[in-house]
Structures are given as C-alpha cells and as structure tokens.
Design a protein around this motif. Structure first.
Motif, mmCIF file in Angstrom:
data_model
loop_
_atom_site.group_PDB
_atom_site.id
_atom_site.type_symbol
_atom_site.label_atom_id
_atom_site.label_comp_id
_atom_site.label_asym_id
_atom_site.label_seq_id
_atom_site.Cartn_x
_atom_site.Cartn_y
_atom_site.Cartn_z
ATOM 1 N N GLY A 48 -9.235 -20.078 15.251
ATOM 2 C CA GLY A 48 -7.882 -19.613 15.000
ATOM 3 C C GLY A 48 -7.533 -19.477 13.537
ATOM 4 N N ASN A 49 -8.519 -19.539 12.654
ATOM 5 C CA ASN A 49 -8.272 -19.335 11.232
ATOM 6 C C ASN A 49 -8.166 -17.834 10.954
ATOM 7 O OD1 ASN A 49 -8.514 -22.135 10.378
ATOM 8 N ND2 ASN A 49 -10.688 -21.922 10.881
ATOM 9 N N HIS A 50 -7.181 -17.479 10.123
ATOM 10 C CA HIS A 50 -6.936 -16.088 9.802
ATOM 11 C C HIS A 50 -7.362 -15.796 8.373
ATOM 12 C CE1 HIS A 50 -4.454 -15.160 13.401
ATOM 13 N NE2 HIS A 50 -4.248 -16.460 13.355
ATOM 14 N N TYR A 51 -7.933 -14.628 8.189
ATOM 15 C CA TYR A 51 -8.381 -14.181 6.879
ATOM 16 C C TYR A 51 -7.814 -12.783 6.631
ATOM 17 C CZ TYR A 51 -11.729 -17.888 7.799
ATOM 18 O OH TYR A 51 -12.289 -19.093 8.117
ATOM 19 N N TRP A 52 -7.382 -12.548 5.388
ATOM 20 C CA TRP A 52 -6.770 -11.266 5.030
ATOM 21 C C TRP A 52 -7.416 -10.703 3.775
ATOM 22 C CZ3 TRP A 52 -3.198 -9.204 8.295
ATOM 23 C CH2 TRP A 52 -2.587 -10.067 9.201
ATOM 24 N N GLY A 53 -7.513 -9.374 3.747
ATOM 25 C CA GLY A 53 -7.895 -8.715 2.512
ATOM 26 C C GLY A 53 -6.699 -8.598 1.595
ATOM 27 N N GLN A 54 -6.915 -7.999 0.443
ATOM 28 C CA GLN A 54 -5.846 -7.878 -0.545
ATOM 29 C C GLN A 54 -4.915 -6.713 -0.235
ATOM 30 O OE1 GLN A 54 -8.787 -6.585 -0.971
ATOM 31 N NE2 GLN A 54 -8.380 -4.521 -1.766
ATOM 32 N N GLY A 55 -5.333 -5.830 0.648
ATOM 33 C CA GLY A 55 -4.499 -4.703 1.041
ATOM 34 C C GLY A 55 -4.804 -3.450 0.245
ATOM 35 N N THR A 56 -4.562 -2.311 0.884
ATOM 36 C CA THR A 56 -4.725 -1.028 0.215
ATOM 37 C C THR A 56 -3.514 -0.155 0.549
ATOM 38 O OG1 THR A 56 -6.223 0.853 -0.151
ATOM 39 C CG2 THR A 56 -6.102 0.005 2.100
ATOM 40 N N GLN A 57 -2.959 0.481 -0.455
ATOM 41 C CA GLN A 57 -1.728 1.245 -0.284
ATOM 42 C C GLN A 57 -2.018 2.621 0.307
ATOM 43 O OE1 GLN A 57 1.656 0.403 -1.082
ATOM 44 N NE2 GLN A 57 2.071 2.328 0.002
ATOM 45 N N VAL A 58 -1.259 2.978 1.321
ATOM 46 C CA VAL A 58 -1.280 4.325 1.893
ATOM 47 C C VAL A 58 0.114 4.908 1.719
ATOM 48 C CG1 VAL A 58 -1.488 5.684 4.003
ATOM 49 C CG2 VAL A 58 -3.126 3.849 3.523
ATOM 50 N N THR A 59 0.186 6.057 1.081
ATOM 51 C CA THR A 59 1.464 6.726 0.860
ATOM 52 C C THR A 59 1.394 8.141 1.421
ATOM 53 O OG1 THR A 59 1.851 5.457 -1.165
ATOM 54 C CG2 THR A 59 3.162 7.444 -0.856
ATOM 55 N N VAL A 60 2.342 8.459 2.275
ATOM 56 C CA VAL A 60 2.396 9.781 2.899
ATOM 57 C C VAL A 60 3.713 10.432 2.488
ATOM 58 C CG1 VAL A 60 2.223 11.107 5.026
ATOM 59 C CG2 VAL A 60 1.083 8.872 4.838
ATOM 60 N N SER A 61 3.611 11.467 1.697
ATOM 61 C CA SER A 61 4.826 12.157 1.249
ATOM 62 C C SER A 61 4.472 13.568 0.829
ATOM 63 C CB SER A 61 5.484 11.401 0.099
ATOM 64 O OG SER A 61 4.691 11.471 -1.062
ATOM 65 N N SER A 62 5.493 14.425 0.847
ATOM 66 C CA SER A 62 5.286 15.804 0.428
ATOM 67 C C SER A 62 5.751 15.992 -1.009
ATOM 68 C CB SER A 62 6.048 16.752 1.358
ATOM 69 O OG SER A 62 7.399 16.371 1.454
#
Length: 116
Positions: free
Chosen positions: A102-116
């Motif tokens: 039950g131990n959780h591990y996370w990455g640092q994250g990567t930004q996704v931006t959707v815009s016109s």
C-alpha cells in the motif's frame, strides 16, 4: 522506486501527446501503475491505471475513447497516449505506482497545456 515522466508540452485542441514514465528501483511487475492528473484548483484524479497483475485497466471517464495506457518491460515503462486533447485536459500529469504493502510512489509530474 523512482518514477520519471516525460513527454508533456503545449498543443492545440484536437492535438496529440504521448507521455512516458520510466520506473526504476524494485521489480515493478507486482505494482499497480498508472497516471493521475491535477489541474489548478482541482483535486488529483485518475487518468488510467493498470491493476497490480497488469490484467485490468481503469480509465477516468473523461479519458475513455481518447486516452490509452500501455506498457513495456514488465511495466518498467508505461505510456499514456492522448488523442483529441481538449483545453480541460490541461493539468500536471503524474506517474504513480503502488506496491503490495500500500505504499504510494509519485513522479515529479509533467505539464500538459492545451490551448489555441
């Protein structure tokens, strides 16, 4: 366990991105692995995930029909292919792993931006 995401960026609505999560450390073939995302001011939510035995996949409702999770190397690397991206998909996307204790591990994250 270390998780490293890549592949985020900026795209126009209707565009495509593929995220990659490279995992290292302990053997991961008994871990549940997947992707979550968090938009500004919102809670973190499930995008897609493998079950611990890899035989089942869960998707957030918004991801059905547009996003696909896949893996290679016994889930040492997992991917998230995102089609027909929408502005509301803008968020930081996190790779996640959970071990059999039950131990959780996370990455640092990567930004996704959707815009016109």
């Amino acid at each position: 366990v270390q998780l490293l995401e890549s592949g985020g960026g900026s795209v126009q609505p209707g565009g495509y991105l593929k995220l990659t999560c490279e995992a290292s450390g302990r053997p991961l073939n008994t871990y549940a692995m997947g992707w979550f995302r968090q938009a500004p001011g919102k809670e973190r939510e499930l995008v897609a995930a493998f079950s611990r035995n890899g035989e089942q996949i869960s998707y957030g409702e918004f991801a059905l029909g547009r996003f696909t999770i896949s893996s290679e190397s016994f889930r040492d690397t997992i991917y998230l292919s995102m089609n027909n991206l929408r502005p509301e998909d803008t968020a930081v996307y996190y790779c996640h792993a959970e071990d059999n204790l039950g131990n959780h591990y996370w990455g640092q994250g990567t930004q996704v931006t959707v815009s016109s």
